[in-house]
Design a protein around this motif. Structure first.
Motif, PDB file in Angstrom:
ATOM      1  N   LEU A 147      -4.516   4.102  -0.517  1.00 36.10           N
ATOM      2  CA  LEU A 147      -4.946   2.605   0.839  1.00 36.10           C
ATOM      3  C   LEU A 147      -5.745   3.845   1.542  1.00 36.10           C
ATOM      4  O   LEU A 147      -6.273   3.239   2.378  1.00 36.10           O
ATOM      5  N   GLN A 148      -5.209   4.826   2.439  1.00 37.26           N
ATOM      6  CA  GLN A 148      -6.007   5.350   3.622  1.00 37.26           C
ATOM      7  C   GLN A 148      -7.195   5.812   2.844  1.00 37.26           C
ATOM      8  O   GLN A 148      -7.914   5.246   4.355  1.00 37.26           O
ATOM      9  N   CYS A 149      -7.432   6.258   2.129  1.00 43.70           N
ATOM     10  CA  CYS A 149      -8.772   6.621   2.034  1.00 43.70           C
ATOM     11  C   CYS A 149      -9.146   5.590   1.533  1.00 43.70           C
ATOM     12  O   CYS A 149     -10.609   5.218   1.978  1.00 43.70           O
ATOM     13  N   ILE A 173      -1.062  12.343   2.226  1.00 41.85           N
ATOM     14  CA  ILE A 173      -1.278  11.697   3.811  1.00 41.85           C
ATOM     15  C   ILE A 173      -1.860  12.503   5.535  1.00 41.85           C
ATOM     16  O   ILE A 173      -0.894  13.086   4.576  1.00 41.85           O
ATOM     17  N   GLY A 174      -2.513  12.531   5.294  1.00 40.99           N
ATOM     18  CA  GLY A 174      -2.811  12.748   6.471  1.00 40.99           C
ATOM     19  C   GLY A 174      -2.432  11.756   7.823  1.00 40.99           C
ATOM     20  O   GLY A 174      -2.449  10.478   8.208  1.00 40.99           O
ATOM     21  N   GLY A 175      -2.851  12.738   9.043  1.00 39.72           N
ATOM     22  CA  GLY A 175      -2.404  11.818  10.441  1.00 39.72           C
ATOM     23  C   GLY A 175      -4.064  12.198  10.824  1.00 39.72           C
ATOM     24  O   GLY A 175      -4.960  11.314  12.097  1.00 39.72           O
ATOM     25  N   ASP A 176      -5.525  13.022  10.698  1.00 34.89           N
ATOM     26  CA  ASP A 176      -6.371  12.106  10.659  1.00 34.89           C
ATOM     27  C   ASP A 176      -7.255  11.509  10.879  1.00 34.89           C
ATOM     28  O   ASP A 176      -6.922  10.785   9.119  1.00 34.89           O
ATOM     29  N   PHE A 177      -8.011  10.443  11.718  1.00 36.80           N
ATOM     30  CA  PHE A 177      -8.998   9.563  10.893  1.00 36.80           C
ATOM     31  C   PHE A 177     -10.453   8.733  11.046  1.00 36.80           C
ATOM     32  O   PHE A 177     -10.483  10.004  12.197  1.00 36.80           O
ATOM     33  N   THR A 206      -2.449   5.716  11.998  1.00 32.49           N
ATOM     34  CA  THR A 206      -3.843   5.730  11.402  1.00 32.49           C
ATOM     35  C   THR A 206      -4.114   4.192  11.366  1.00 32.49           C
ATOM     36  O   THR A 206      -5.240   3.667  11.588  1.00 32.49           O
ATOM     37  N   VAL A 207      -3.284   3.624  10.202  1.00 33.01           N
ATOM     38  CA  VAL A 207      -3.506   1.754   9.854  1.00 33.01           C
ATOM     39  C   VAL A 207      -2.756   0.999  11.313  1.00 33.01           C
ATOM     40  O   VAL A 207      -4.259   0.378  11.507  1.00 33.01           O
ATOM     41  N   PHE A 208      -3.079   1.408  11.689  1.00 31.36           N
ATOM     42  CA  PHE A 208      -2.219   0.937  13.148  1.00 31.36           C
ATOM     43  C   PHE A 208      -3.549   0.682  13.619  1.00 31.36           C
ATOM     44  O   PHE A 208      -4.407   0.064  14.634  1.00 31.36           O
TER      45      PHE A 208
END
Length: 378
Positions: A147-149, A173-177, A206-208
């Protein structure tokens, strides 16, 4: 006197034997002694009570409900090899950890084997539950990673810029974006962000970030001010914070307007042909609950064809070698300003150099998220 000493020795040895038997009989684990012909010559009270019969003189395997010797008999191996042996054994509906230790006489000859059987059934059940839970969690993390990717940029405005990026979280999953998007026919927005921490909590922010940042305004400072307010409305109780550098590229008027919310890895604007080199530094408070009014500001800088904008998070420059030295900005800039290569090749070269510097063979050993983006004005 000798007769008296012998009598005292006999009394002492008898007391010692009784004491040892009391210790063994007080154990919750099963204990049995087997001679070299597989015959049981002693069992403690815990085992005798559990089996519900007198097994002295029985073959060791028959006492636990088997008709023939165990395929992997630790007692025979203990006799043959003279060392402690271990295995797991199923007896009835229970699972036992079995340790077999050789017993030697005064001449060093192995005469018997003592077995200690510990019931590990509940531990095995717990291990299975933990494994199933971890597998479920890993499946959910993999889904979250996908989802993040999927939120990362895909359709890029390649007619006006050449753009490439690297996104490698140190965990699932990470905190960079980062994101790049078309605002209108003349403006392109691009930002890079770093959420404090790693894993699920950081990834949720990151989604926020992607869903909340204003992609219509032409003012990066205004977008960050709005983001700060929205964060404090929805995430006021969070200990995490976000650093973000946001720039808007004006392809018609040939300039970049930028603002910064505490992102200390300042982007670099450079040009190989004109030897241009600018570090885009501007102060700003991270997206957090630290102050009531962050008052973000913005700057503008002109651009021309061939200019490149490099944006990154601190994971790459903070990689350390075995001397404790950081990869640092200087090594990073030397690669950027060195041989001109396509953006994707330049980013690959940075990754290769950083891993070589830190003597890292496997990227999974990196302990921080690494995100970089390189954009060229066409």
């Amino acid at each position: 006197m000798d007769a008296l000493n012998n009598k005292l020795y006999f009394i002492d040895s008898t007391k010692h034997k009784i004491f040892v038997e009391q210790i063994i009989n007080g154990m919750h684990d099963w204990v049995r002694v087997i001679d070299i012909n597989d015959n049981i010559i002693f069992v403690n009270e815990s085992m005798a009570k559990a089996l519900g019969k007198n097994v002295i003189g029985e073959k060791c395997y028959k006492a636990i409900g088997k008709s023939e010797p165990c395929e992997n008999c630790t007692s025979r191996k203990a006799v043959f090899e003279g060392t402690i042996q271990a295995k797991e054994e199923i007896i009835g509906d229970r699972i036992f950890s079995v340790k077999s230790s050789p017993i030697r006489d005064e001449n060093g000859q192995i005469t018997a084997v003592v077995e200690v059987l510990r019931d590990i059934t509940e531990m095995k059940k717990m291990q299975k539950k933990i494994l199933e839970h971890n597998q479920k969690l890993q499946s959910e993390l993999n889904m979250a990673r996908r989802l993040q990717c999927s939120l990362l940029p895909k359709e890029l405005p390649q007619d006006k810029i050449d753009f490439s990026y690297v996104y490698r979280p140190c965990e699932a999953i990470g905190g960079d974006f980062l994101d790049i998007f078309k605002i209108d026919d003349e403006h392109i927005g691009i930002y890079i962000a770093d959420v404090s921490g790693h894993g699920v909590p950081a990834s949720m922010l990151t989604v926020f970030l992607r869903s909340s940042i204003n992609k219509k305004t032409l003012s990066p400072a205004e977008a960050l001010n709005q983001l700060y307010k929205e964060f404090n409305r929805d995430y006021y109780d969070q200990e995490l914070y976000i650093t973000i550098f946001y720039a808007i590229i004006d392809t018609k008027n040939k300039n970049i307007i930028y603002s910064n919310a505490g992102h200390n890895a300042s982007p670099v604007l450079f040009n190989h042909e004109s030897h241009r080199f600018d570090i885009l530094r501007i102060p700003g408070v991270p997206i957090s609950d630290w102050v009531d009014n962050p008052e973000y500001t913005e700057k503008s800088i002109s651009i021309e064809k061939g200019d490149r904008l490099f944006m990154y998070t601190d994971g790459i420059v903070e990689l350390r070698n075995n001397k404790g030295e950081q990869f640092g900005e200087e090594r990073l800039l030397n690669i950027l300003l060195g041989e001109k290569m396509p953006p994707a090749m330049t980013l690959d070269r940075i990754i290769e150099a950083a891993m070589e510097f830190a003597n890292i063979k496997n990227f999974n050993k990196i302990i921080d998220d690494i995100t970089m983006a390189l954009l060229e004005i066409l």
